[in-house]
Enzyme design. Structure first.
Site, PDB file in Angstrom:
ATOM      1  N   ARG A  92       0.868  -1.143   0.122  1.00 10.57           N
ATOM      2  CA  ARG A  92       0.386   0.164   0.219  1.00 10.57           C
ATOM      3  C   ARG A  92       0.508   1.225   0.478  1.00 10.57           C
ATOM      4  O   ARG A  92       2.128   1.709   1.096  1.00 10.57           O
ATOM      5  CB  ARG A  92      -1.075  -0.135   1.316  1.00 10.57           C
ATOM      6  CG  ARG A  92      -2.046   1.052   0.939  1.00 10.57           C
ATOM      7  CD  ARG A  92      -2.610   0.951   2.579  1.00 10.57           C
ATOM      8  NE  ARG A  92      -2.123   1.263   3.767  1.00 10.57           N
ATOM      9  CZ  ARG A  92      -2.298   1.623   4.740  1.00 10.57           C
ATOM     10  NH1 ARG A  92      -4.437   1.808   4.999  1.00 10.57           N
ATOM     11  NH2 ARG A  92      -1.839   2.125   6.083  1.00 10.57           N
TER      12      ARG A  92
ATOM     13  N   ASP B  42       0.589  -1.584  13.067  1.00  9.41           N
ATOM     14  CA  ASP B  42       0.404  -2.158  11.764  1.00  9.41           C
ATOM     15  C   ASP B  42       0.537  -3.582  11.801  1.00  9.41           C
ATOM     16  O   ASP B  42       1.433  -4.054  12.692  1.00  9.41           O
ATOM     17  CB  ASP B  42       2.063  -1.453  11.084  1.00  9.41           C
ATOM     18  CG  ASP B  42       2.361  -1.399  10.096  1.00  9.41           C
ATOM     19  OD1 ASP B  42       2.488  -1.096   9.355  1.00  9.41           O
ATOM     20  OD2 ASP B  42       3.088  -3.109   9.789  1.00  9.41           O
TER      21      ASP B  42
ATOM     22  N   ASP C 192       3.876  -4.734  11.248  1.00  8.80           N
ATOM     23  CA  ASP C 192       5.297  -4.248  12.410  1.00  8.80           C
ATOM     24  C   ASP C 192       4.707  -5.906  13.638  1.00  8.80           C
ATOM     25  O   ASP C 192       6.157  -5.774  13.724  1.00  8.80           O
ATOM     26  CB  ASP C 192       5.437  -3.121  12.269  1.00  8.80           C
ATOM     27  CG  ASP C 192       5.842  -2.103  11.365  1.00  8.80           C
ATOM     28  OD1 ASP C 192       5.971  -3.041  10.228  1.00  8.80           O
ATOM     29  OD2 ASP C 192       5.849  -0.547  11.567  1.00  8.80           O
TER      30      ASP C 192
HETATM   31  N1  URA Z   1      -2.802  -1.991   8.003  1.00  7.42           N
HETATM   32  C1  URA Z   1      -1.790  -2.098   9.263  1.00  7.42           C
HETATM   33  O1  URA Z   1      -1.361  -3.250   9.327  1.00  7.42           O
HETATM   34  N2  URA Z   1      -3.053  -1.712  10.470  1.00  7.42           N
HETATM   35  C2  URA Z   1      -3.940  -0.928   9.892  1.00  7.42           C
HETATM   36  O2  URA Z   1      -4.534  -0.337  11.039  1.00  7.42           O
HETATM   37  C3  URA Z   1      -4.868  -0.165   8.796  1.00  7.42           C
HETATM   38  C4  URA Z   1      -3.449  -1.316   7.562  1.00  7.42           C
END
Ligand code: URA
Length: 213
Positions: free
Chosen positions: A103, A203, A206
């Site tokens: 993304r 995330d 992560d």
């Molecule tokens: N991707 C993620 O890892 N967390 C989010 O809140 C949105 C997209």
């Protein structure tokens, strides 16, 4: 598009610990794995089966087995990999294909950077693994990719979803005739201005694998 929020106390319990910022990566990975198995149980409610005749030690009987062609499980790299083992625990004979999508954090548009999937997905039931249904862009691109290759039934399994993302996904795939189901552990409140789910869990990539530059 059908959306199914799995309403179960064990799902809510595991999700709460996943959300907690003090949960470390090993615990996060283990809980995500357990959670996916619970979601997969719901997501495979309509997996295709055929009847088979068997003989038990006592008598002949009729049962079912998974139909051919085998279901295809498609984790979206990178964070979807953290959902693969939990899914394969329930569907050990499924095949696995990989789709790498990223993304753009400014435009929030998704693009494909890698794929390892059969060219012909005609007649295949596909289970897409993507932990966060946030803007819906990644999932929309993945579903289009799979249906362009002939997939005829798609279920996306997400740990969390945002209402805006579900609405955007539904709109983005409205021209696709193939049935699409989203199974999620929770429908959160909203997205923030960075496209993160609120309250969410941060995330997912992560938290599963650590921060990469
Ligand atoms: N991707 C993620 O890892 N967390 C989010 O809140 C949105 C997209």
């Amino acid at each position: 598009m059908r959306t199914h929020v799995v309403d179960h106390p064990l799902v809510a319990h595991k999700l709460t610990t996943l959300r907690d910022e003090s949960t470390d990566s090993p615990t996060f990975r283990r809980l995500a794995d357990e959670l996916v198995t619970l979601l997969a149980y719901e997501a495979t409610r309509d997996v295709r089966v055929t009847t088979v005749d068997i003989t038990t030690p006592v008598a002949p009987a009729t049962g079912v087995k998974l139909a051919a062609p085998k279901p295809l499980v498609v984790p979206i790299l990178r964070a979807g990999l953290g959902m693969l083992d939990g899914m394969m625990r329930l569907l050990p004979t499924a095949e696995v294909g990989f789709l790498g999508m990223v993304r753009n954090e400014t435009t929030l548009e998704a693009s494909t950077y890698a794929e390892r999937l059969p060219d012909d997905l005609s007649g295949r039931q596909c289970y897409v693994l993507d932990p966060m249904l946030a803007t819906g862009g990644t999932l929309a691109a993945a579903i289009r990719f799979l249906t362009n290759r002939g997939a005829d039934d798609i279920t996306a399994i997400c740990l969390l979803a945002a209402p805006e993302g579900c609405a955007r996904l539904e709109q983005a795939i409205s021209d696709i005739a193939v049935p699409v189901t989203v199974v999620t552990g929770a429908m959160d409140e909203r997205l923030n201005d960075k496209g993160y789910i609120v309250p969410g869990l941060g995330d997912a990539g992560d938290r599963l694998y650590g921060v990469v530059g």
